[in-house]
Design a protein around this motif. Structure first.
Motif, PDB file in Angstrom:
ATOM      1  N   SER A  86     -31.939  -1.660  14.877  1.00  0.00           N
ATOM      2  CA  SER A  86     -32.485  -2.405  16.214  1.00  0.00           C
ATOM      3  C   SER A  86     -33.817  -1.706  16.484  1.00  0.00           C
ATOM      4  CB  SER A  86     -31.168  -2.150  17.271  1.00  0.00           C
ATOM      5  OG  SER A  86     -31.334  -0.493  17.540  1.00  0.00           O
ATOM      6  N   PRO A  87     -34.342  -2.419  17.339  1.00  0.00           N
ATOM      7  CA  PRO A  87     -35.799  -1.717  17.678  1.00  0.00           C
ATOM      8  C   PRO A  87     -35.671  -0.355  18.488  1.00  0.00           C
ATOM      9  CG  PRO A  87     -35.720  -4.189  18.590  1.00  0.00           C
ATOM     10  CD  PRO A  87     -34.229  -3.850  17.863  1.00  0.00           C
ATOM     11  N   PHE A  88     -34.564  -0.378  19.166  1.00  0.00           N
ATOM     12  CA  PHE A  88     -34.345   1.019  19.728  1.00  0.00           C
ATOM     13  C   PHE A  88     -34.145   2.159  18.670  1.00  0.00           C
ATOM     14  CE2 PHE A  88     -31.131   4.338  20.878  1.00  0.00           C
ATOM     15  CZ  PHE A  88     -31.925   4.916  22.167  1.00  0.00           C
TER      16      PHE A  88
ATOM     17  N   ARG B  76     -37.708   2.899  17.148  1.00  0.00           N
ATOM     18  CA  ARG B  76     -38.396   3.521  17.955  1.00  0.00           C
ATOM     19  C   ARG B  76     -38.103   5.056  18.063  1.00  0.00           C
ATOM     20  NH1 ARG B  76     -38.153  -0.945  21.261  1.00  0.00           N
ATOM     21  NH2 ARG B  76     -36.699   0.133  22.545  1.00  0.00           N
TER      22      ARG B  76
ATOM     23  N   LYS C  57     -39.711  -4.851   9.102  1.00  0.00           N
ATOM     24  CA  LYS C  57     -38.462  -4.994  10.143  1.00  0.00           C
ATOM     25  C   LYS C  57     -37.867  -5.937  10.361  1.00  0.00           C
ATOM     26  CE  LYS C  57     -41.627  -2.708  13.258  1.00  0.00           C
ATOM     27  NZ  LYS C  57     -42.033  -2.420  14.481  1.00  0.00           N
TER      28      LYS C  57
ATOM     29  N   PRO D  56     -34.433  -6.625  12.323  1.00  0.00           N
ATOM     30  CA  PRO D  56     -33.359  -6.097  12.814  1.00  0.00           C
ATOM     31  C   PRO D  56     -32.338  -7.290  12.918  1.00  0.00           C
ATOM     32  CG  PRO D  56     -35.184  -6.503  14.405  1.00  0.00           C
ATOM     33  CD  PRO D  56     -35.798  -6.770  13.157  1.00  0.00           C
TER      34      PRO D  56
ATOM     35  N   SER E 165     -29.942  -7.001  15.138  1.00  0.00           N
ATOM     36  CA  SER E 165     -29.394  -6.948  16.576  1.00  0.00           C
ATOM     37  C   SER E 165     -30.601  -6.434  17.210  1.00  0.00           C
ATOM     38  CB  SER E 165     -28.021  -6.341  16.684  1.00  0.00           C
ATOM     39  OG  SER E 165     -27.529  -6.471  17.715  1.00  0.00           O
ATOM     40  N   ASN E 166     -30.479  -6.499  18.427  1.00  0.00           N
ATOM     41  CA  ASN E 166     -31.287  -5.845  19.474  1.00  0.00           C
ATOM     42  C   ASN E 166     -30.741  -4.794  19.915  1.00  0.00           C
ATOM     43  OD1 ASN E 166     -33.424  -7.700  19.419  1.00  0.00           O
ATOM     44  ND2 ASN E 166     -32.656  -9.068  20.718  1.00  0.00           N
ATOM     45  N   GLU E 167     -29.346  -4.548  19.584  1.00  0.00           N
ATOM     46  CA  GLU E 167     -28.435  -3.387  19.976  1.00  0.00           C
ATOM     47  C   GLU E 167     -27.968  -2.514  18.741  1.00  0.00           C
ATOM     48  OE1 GLU E 167     -25.328  -4.381  22.731  1.00  0.00           O
ATOM     49  OE2 GLU E 167     -26.465  -6.166  23.300  1.00  0.00           O
ATOM     50  N   ASP E 168     -27.881  -1.380  18.961  1.00  0.00           N
ATOM     51  CA  ASP E 168     -27.344  -0.420  18.044  1.00  0.00           C
ATOM     52  C   ASP E 168     -26.064  -0.608  17.765  1.00  0.00           C
ATOM     53  OD1 ASP E 168     -26.751   1.598  16.308  1.00  0.00           O
ATOM     54  OD2 ASP E 168     -27.450   3.216  17.745  1.00  0.00           O
TER      55      ASP E 168
ATOM     56  N   THR F 152     -24.946 -11.312  19.667  1.00  0.00           N
ATOM     57  CA  THR F 152     -26.335 -10.868  19.399  1.00  0.00           C
ATOM     58  C   THR F 152     -26.820 -10.732  18.014  1.00  0.00           C
ATOM     59  OG1 THR F 152     -26.026  -8.583  19.409  1.00  0.00           O
ATOM     60  CG2 THR F 152     -26.395  -9.643  21.537  1.00  0.00           C
TER      61      THR F 152
ATOM     62  N   SER G 139     -30.094 -13.042  16.153  1.00  0.00           N
ATOM     63  CA  SER G 139     -31.430 -12.374  15.691  1.00  0.00           C
ATOM     64  C   SER G 139     -31.922 -13.052  14.471  1.00  0.00           C
ATOM     65  CB  SER G 139     -30.835 -11.204  14.951  1.00  0.00           C
ATOM     66  OG  SER G 139     -30.126 -10.219  15.937  1.00  0.00           O
TER      67      SER G 139
END
Length: 142
Positions: free
Chosen positions: A75-77, A80, A94, A96, A98-101, A138, A142
């Protein structure tokens, strides 16, 4: 992998581990069967965790092994919080899922290593993770 492990009725061979000083769970997925009955070729698909912890020697070892592209599914989180440290000659993509872990990777390994007493806890955690990856909306978006 434990002897006798099967996936879809096919016996699975253990992937070849790649020993790194700082990386986690790095292995060549060559020899694993594909869903169409073929076999993944060695040095074509490598999986690894915590490339953010690699030292220079680990980065060089992966490049010397033949790694030329890293596809980051986190995920982006996660990206980062723990950016990958890879040889600058390796292409980084990159992608991802999902946007979540969904794997809870920012929690589990670093905070729970050595605290688990159930020898099957890791297996259970991964089964839950894979179920989430298949059912979480989610991921599909993606």
């Amino acid at each position: 992998m434990p002897a006798g492990l099967t996936l879809g009725g096919m016996a699975m061979k253990a992937g070849r581990g790649i020993s790194l000083q700082r990386g986690f769970n790095c292995r060549d997925l060559g020899c694993y069967p594909t869903c169409d009955g073929l076999t993944v070729k060695a040095k074509r698909l490598i999986r690894a965790g915590y490339l953010s912890d690699l030292n220079f020697r680990d980065q060089k070892k992966l490049y010397d092994y033949g790694i030329r592209t890293v596809i980051d599914l986190r995920s982006p989180f996660e990206v980062r919080k723990f950016p990958d440290l890879i040889d600058n000659r390796i292409q980084y993509i990159k992608m991802p899922i999902s946007n979540e872990d969904l794997t809870e990777s920012t929690v589990n390994v670093r905070n729970l290593v050595g605290q688990l007493t159930d020898k099957k806890a890791g297996h259970h955690q991964m089964v839950q993770t894979y179920q989430r990856l298949l059912t979480d909306s989610t991921v599909w978006l993606s």
